[in-house]
Design a protein around this motif. Structure first.
Motif: not given
Length: 143
Positions: A4-16
């Motif tokens: 249920t964890q969104l892959i985008s959460e990690n990608l968004r944090l890395i991007n930020y």
């Protein structure tokens, strides 16, 4: 990873975090975090249209219009109207921006080295392979 964890959460944090470090390193160049636009334009063989730039950035044309306006105001881009089709605009780097490209490339390399610290080449290769596979999976037409 939980299903249920969104892959985008990690990608968004890395991007930020990546862009925050890059903006800090490039704070002397006032381009509102639009370094990627300058680097993309530096790779082109000549002026490109706003539509082509939108395609290369994976953003909509209205976003590109805003970015181009901002960079043009900062004397980083030149925009010329196509005389054959006044709706079409060609974008290229200004002489000032061309002088900034080596510095931007150097700082990107430094931030990349920071981001890659302690990660083996093999793991980095795997990361990029997985990222590419995810992009391919998400862009396939599934019926």
């Amino acid at each position: 990873m939980k299903n249920t964890q969104l892959i985008s959460e990690n990608l968004r944090l890395i991007n930020y975090l990546y862009n925050k470090n890059l903006a800090k390193e490039l704070s002397s160049i006032k381009v509102n975090h639009h370094f990627e636009v300058l680097l993309i334009l530096a790779q082109q063989k000549g002026p490109i249209t706003q539509n082509k730039l939108a395609e290369l950035l994976h953003v909509d044309k209205s976003r590109v219009v805003s970015i181009v306006f901002s960079l043009e105001q900062r004397k980083m881009l030149t925009v010329k109207t196509n005389p054959a089709d006044r709706r079409q605009h060609y974008i290229s780097l200004s002489p000032h921006a061309l002088l900034s490209i080596p510095y931007i490339e150097k700082k990107v390399k430094e931030v990349n080295e920071l981001a890659n610290t302690g990660i083996s080449e093999e793991k980095l290769d795997t990361f990029f392979e997985v990222a590419e596979a995810i992009m391919q999976n998400l862009t396939k037409n599934k019926h």
